[in-house]
Write a protein that holds these residues in place. Sequence first.
Motif, PDB file in Angstrom:
ATOM      1  N   SER A 249       6.801 -14.678  17.616  1.00 21.97           N
ATOM      2  CA  SER A 249       8.002 -14.473  16.798  1.00 21.97           C
ATOM      3  C   SER A 249       8.015 -13.072  16.182  1.00 21.97           C
TER       4      SER A 249
ATOM      5  N   GLU B 161       9.954  -9.676  17.374  1.00 24.74           N
ATOM      6  CA  GLU B 161      11.298  -9.342  16.901  1.00 24.74           C
ATOM      7  C   GLU B 161      11.299  -8.767  15.482  1.00 24.74           C
ATOM      8  N   HIS B 162      10.127  -8.531  14.911  1.00 24.69           N
ATOM      9  CA  HIS B 162      10.023  -8.062  13.525  1.00 24.69           C
ATOM     10  C   HIS B 162      10.677  -6.688  13.377  1.00 24.69           C
ATOM     11  N   GLU B 163      11.201  -6.398  12.204  1.00 27.57           N
ATOM     12  CA  GLU B 163      11.887  -5.117  11.973  1.00 27.57           C
ATOM     13  C   GLU B 163      10.917  -3.941  11.849  1.00 27.57           C
TER      14      GLU B 163
ATOM     15  N   LYS C 277       5.623  -5.093  15.086  1.00 29.01           N
ATOM     16  CA  LYS C 277       6.080  -5.355  16.463  1.00 29.01           C
ATOM     17  C   LYS C 277       5.013  -4.906  17.472  1.00 29.01           C
TER      18      LYS C 277
ATOM     19  N   VAL D 199       8.193  -5.495  25.005  1.00 31.86           N
ATOM     20  CA  VAL D 199       8.229  -4.881  23.670  1.00 31.86           C
ATOM     21  C   VAL D 199       7.516  -3.538  23.687  1.00 31.86           C
TER      22      VAL D 199
END
Length: 123
Positions: free
Chosen positions: A64, A67-69, A74, A92
């Motif tokens: 999950s 998708e971190h800002e 990330k 990513v």
Amino acid sequence: MTRISVPKMTEEQLIERFVFIATEQDQAMLYDDNRRYNQLYDKMKDVEQELKQRPGDQRRVLLSLLEHENLQVKLRAALATLAVAPEASRAVLQWLSDRNRYPQAADAREMLDALDDGSYVPT
């Protein structure tokens, strides 16, 4: 606040710790605090190792965070999950490389090159 040892943490606590450590790494890099970064790196490895040792290799709980800002969160999540979700993690890393924001872009490119030339095989 009572400190909980890493092996006694729940998966949710380990995710929170992972995010905290990666965010702190980002700050350490911003201020060129290599000593602090290295201390945090060791703590992050402890979290990753704990998740890996849990039944079924629970590093996947970090997916999950792809998708971190925060770009450092990330990046670290992508690196930690290469063995359990290679396609998503690699995507990513490519995104970070293409984004061209340093230092994460350089780290992502370095890992992509190592994966491509076989000098790094995720375990």
